[in-house]
Design a protein around this motif. Structure first.
Motif, PDB file in Angstrom:
ATOM      1  N   TYR A  77      37.527  35.568  42.432  1.00 19.04           N
ATOM      2  CA  TYR A  77      38.007  35.106  41.124  1.00 19.04           C
ATOM      3  C   TYR A  77      39.502  34.814  41.180  1.00 19.04           C
ATOM      4  O   TYR A  77      39.996  33.841  40.589  1.00 19.04           O
ATOM      5  CB  TYR A  77      37.733  36.166  40.059  1.00 19.04           C
ATOM      6  CG  TYR A  77      36.352  36.090  39.461  1.00 19.04           C
ATOM      7  CD1 TYR A  77      35.893  34.922  38.871  1.00 19.04           C
ATOM      8  CD2 TYR A  77      35.516  37.203  39.459  1.00 19.04           C
ATOM      9  CE1 TYR A  77      34.615  34.841  38.321  1.00 19.04           C
ATOM     10  CE2 TYR A  77      34.239  37.139  38.916  1.00 19.04           C
ATOM     11  CZ  TYR A  77      33.798  35.957  38.347  1.00 19.04           C
ATOM     12  OH  TYR A  77      32.540  35.887  37.808  1.00 19.04           O
ATOM     13  N   ASN A 106      40.131  43.372  36.263  1.00 18.67           N
ATOM     14  CA  ASN A 106      38.719  43.205  35.942  1.00 18.67           C
ATOM     15  C   ASN A 106      38.345  44.011  34.709  1.00 18.67           C
ATOM     16  O   ASN A 106      37.590  43.545  33.841  1.00 18.67           O
ATOM     17  CB  ASN A 106      37.858  43.642  37.136  1.00 18.67           C
ATOM     18  CG  ASN A 106      36.388  43.372  36.906  1.00 18.67           C
ATOM     19  OD1 ASN A 106      35.987  42.252  36.653  1.00 18.67           O
ATOM     20  ND2 ASN A 106      35.582  44.420  36.970  1.00 18.67           N
ATOM     21  N   LYS A 114      40.085  31.514  42.786  1.00 16.49           N
ATOM     22  CA  LYS A 114      39.782  30.426  41.845  1.00 16.49           C
ATOM     23  C   LYS A 114      40.940  30.247  40.855  1.00 16.49           C
ATOM     24  O   LYS A 114      41.382  29.126  40.581  1.00 16.49           O
ATOM     25  CB  LYS A 114      38.496  30.748  41.079  1.00 16.49           C
ATOM     26  CG  LYS A 114      37.224  30.640  41.904  1.00 16.49           C
ATOM     27  CD  LYS A 114      36.785  29.203  42.056  1.00 16.49           C
ATOM     28  CE  LYS A 114      35.396  29.096  42.627  1.00 16.49           C
ATOM     29  NZ  LYS A 114      34.978  27.684  42.819  1.00 16.49           N
ATOM     30  N   SER A 132      40.588  35.728  34.646  1.00 22.23           N
ATOM     31  CA  SER A 132      39.571  36.479  35.370  1.00 22.23           C
ATOM     32  C   SER A 132      38.227  36.409  34.661  1.00 22.23           C
ATOM     33  O   SER A 132      37.178  36.347  35.307  1.00 22.23           O
ATOM     34  CB  SER A 132      40.007  37.936  35.526  1.00 22.23           C
ATOM     35  OG  SER A 132      39.032  38.688  36.197  1.00 22.23           O
TER      36      SER A 132
END
Length: 610
Positions: free
Chosen positions: A447, A468, A450, A515
């Motif tokens: 993530y 997270n 990305k 995220s």
């Protein structure tokens, strides 16, 4: 049509079986001629896949009919018998060869090779039929007529040929793609042929004096009619066409019960046959029984191999992806338990969704296959390479250079149907010894790759776990309506809209939104809320637009729809792009485009509760 033909044959057949006179013989030959014509019509109409095989079966019927015409003409016209019956006999021999070849091709059709299971099963059935035929039909006639070896061999030619045809028919039945009426009629027809020849063979010592025999004639006519009806049936097109389904059925309980019963034929015949000769009791029947036992043992071995092969196939399918042939998530989980060393790489293709949406899923599938081939080329053979699903892949490796090789290989253009596709990959990297939950932690690194702009490798860091947790909290807060909108005055009549998520600061909000994949949804919500407040308060509002929003092809329509929904003039909205992004189309609609400013909320400002 096949039902009509069978019904007509049943109606006419009694006339052909009344007596041996010319009317009965003519009716008999007429029925045979109709069967030959119906077979030709069926092949032409149904266009079977195994056309050559059916043409050979048609040739067998035509040759037998030709021989019967010659025989019938000689009888009805009282012509002298030919000096040698060789020509007529060879007509029937050729018919046997043609029919056997046709049945052999039917059993082969569909997979290009002969399944040994069906071949052995056919041998077992044939020997099981041959034992009682010899014991109760052939041997008593040999003793009754006092036939010598030469005479016996001559008389057994046609029954032996029929047994070979029965063997080929059994193979067709065992390898047919479906248990169709066409296959059933074709199988029954060959057993009728065997019964007719044995009956005719056993009626008199001198075959030259053999006369009309109603049971034999009825069985011959049944052979003609059933072959023709099978050819007329539409299901004949697929006989032998689905060899894979036949192989799956080769180990069914019904077939094994049949083979078990046939294995008992030899002992049963020996127990029931009281007047058997020494050669029959001690040579022929034991020889048949021994051959049957050998075939059964071989068949059991092949069945065990087939079962093992099926088990291996099921195990392979359970741990491998059917599209790419790579391992799957189950295989990765198994290897993660056994491989504490090395690194786990999680890969996700950048731009794959656009390929699917633009060119369709078949193009996407071909792209995934190509990606798998490139990954095989750069990942060492001993490493673990799997497809997790969709456009996600995973690698377990100890080679530190693998991530860079993957990036370089997958960013090369892909050419499909003359068009060039561009796809890159983002990689989350995790040392396996650094994590108790490797898939979760590697996913966090993915993530981050990305969010950092894609087409790069990001190594896991423990701080990503906090991000997270914030992402999960943001999802809940956004769904519950806990985000706030604050307005900062920029100049008279112009306010900048900001988002606040107490007690988190702006950096935590940005990281959590990226995220959680909520940047675009939260941006759309902010736009809607700001336009509603501006329309109600009569002021101009400046709304930040993130880089991800600017990449969204739906942004243009979303902005105009929001303005219309709240009746806000375009001039009352200014969009503030973050980074470099083109908003020229919206500018042309009258929407203001301001200078870049922060996307995050300014702290310590007066708020309007959301």
């Amino acid at each position: 049509m096949w039902r009509v033909y069978l019904a007509a044959a049943v109606v006419v057949s009694p006339v052909a079986l009344l007596n041996a006179g010319p009317p009965a013989r003519l009716a008999n030959l007429a029925l045979q001629a109709s069967a030959v014509a119906a077979t030709a019509a069926g092949i032409r109409r149904n266009r079977p896949e195994a056309r050559r095989a059916w043409l050979l079966l048609f040739g067998a019927l035509a040759l037998v009919f030709t021989g019967n015409i010659a025989w019938g003409a000689q009888s009805m016209l009282h012509l002298p018998a030919p000096a040698s019956p060789v020509l007529l006999d060879w007509t029937f021999y050729l018919a046997f060869l043609s029919g056997t070849a046709g049945l052999f091709l039917l059993a082969r059709h569909g997979n290009g090779r002969t399944p040994w299971e069906s071949l052995i099963d056919a041998g077992i059935v044939t020997i099981g039929v041959a034992i009682p035929v010899w014991s109760f039909l052939v041997e008593p006639r040999v003793a009754e007529y006092g036939l010598g070896p030469g005479e016996l061999a001559t008389r057994l030619v046609f029954p032996v040929c029929d047994l070979v045809i029965v063997a080929m028919t059994t193979r067709v039945w065992f390898t047919a793609g479906t248990r169709s009426p066409a296959a059933a009629m074709l199988t029954l027809a060959q057993f009728c042929l065997l019964a007719a020849d044995i009956r005719f063979w056993s009626q008199t010592r001198d075959m030259a004096d053999a006369g009309f025999d109603r049971p034999a004639a009825a069985a011959w006519l049944a052979w003609f009619a059933l072959c023709a009806a099978a050819t007329l049936h539409p299901a004949m097109r697929g006989i032998g066409g689905d060899a894979e389904k036949a192989r799956r059925r080769s180990g069914t309980a019904g077939r094994f019960v049949l083979l078990l019963l046939l294995s008992l034929v030899g002992p049963a015949v020996l127990a029931l046959e009281s007047g058997a000769s020494a050669i029959g009791r001690h040579v022929v029947v034991p020889g048949f029984a021994a051959a049957l036992a050998v075939l059964l043992v071989v068949r059991m071995q092949l069945s065990n191999r087939l079962a093992q092969r099926r088990a291996d196939e099921l195990a392979y399918r359970a741990t491998h992806d059917p599209l790419t042939g790579l391992g799957n998530r189950a295989l990765l989980a198994d290897r993660l338990r056994d491989t504490p060393d090395g690194e786990l790489l999680l890969l996700d293709l950048d731009g794959f969704k656009q390929v699917n949406d633009t060119y369709g899923h078949p193009a996407g599938d071909r792209l995934l296959v190509t990606v798998a081939e490139r990954l095989r080329a750069v990942v060492p053979p001993g490493d673990v390479l799997v497809r997790l699903g969709g456009d996600e892949f995973a690698v377990i490796t100890e080679d530190q250079a693998v991530p860079a090789r993957i990036l370089a290989s997958l960013r090369e253009p892909y050419v499909q149907d003359g068009r060039e596709l561009s796809v890159t990959t983002s990689i989350g990297r995790l040392p396996l010894r650094a994590s108790a939950d490797p898939l979760r932690d590697a996913d966090l690194a993915l993530y981050a790759a990305k969010a950092a702009g894609r087409n790069q490798v990001v190594q896991f860091e423990p701080g990503m776990r906090d991000a997270n947790r914030n992402s999960d909290a943001l999802r809940l807060a956004f769904a519950a309506g806990e985000l706030l909108v604050r307005y900062e005055p920029i100049e008279p009549g112009l306010f900048a809209a900001r988002i606040s998520w107490p007690p988190h600061d702006s950096l935590a909000l940005l990281a959590a939104a990226e995220s959680a994949g909520l940047v675009v949804p939260i941006g759309a919500w902010l736009l809607d809320r700001a336009c509603a407040d501006a329309a109600a308060g009569g002021f101009t509002v400046a709304v930040p637009v993130s880089v991800l929003q600017q990449r969204d092809p739906q942004l243009f329509g979303t902005v105009l729809a929001t303005l219309r929904r709240h009746a806000l003039p375009p001039a009352s909205l200014t969009l503030v792009p973050q980074g470099t992004g083109a908003l020229d189309r919206l500018r042309a609609e009258g929407v203001g485009v301001g200078l870049a400013t922060t996307w995050h909320p300014a702290r310590n400002e007066a708020s309007n509760a959301g």
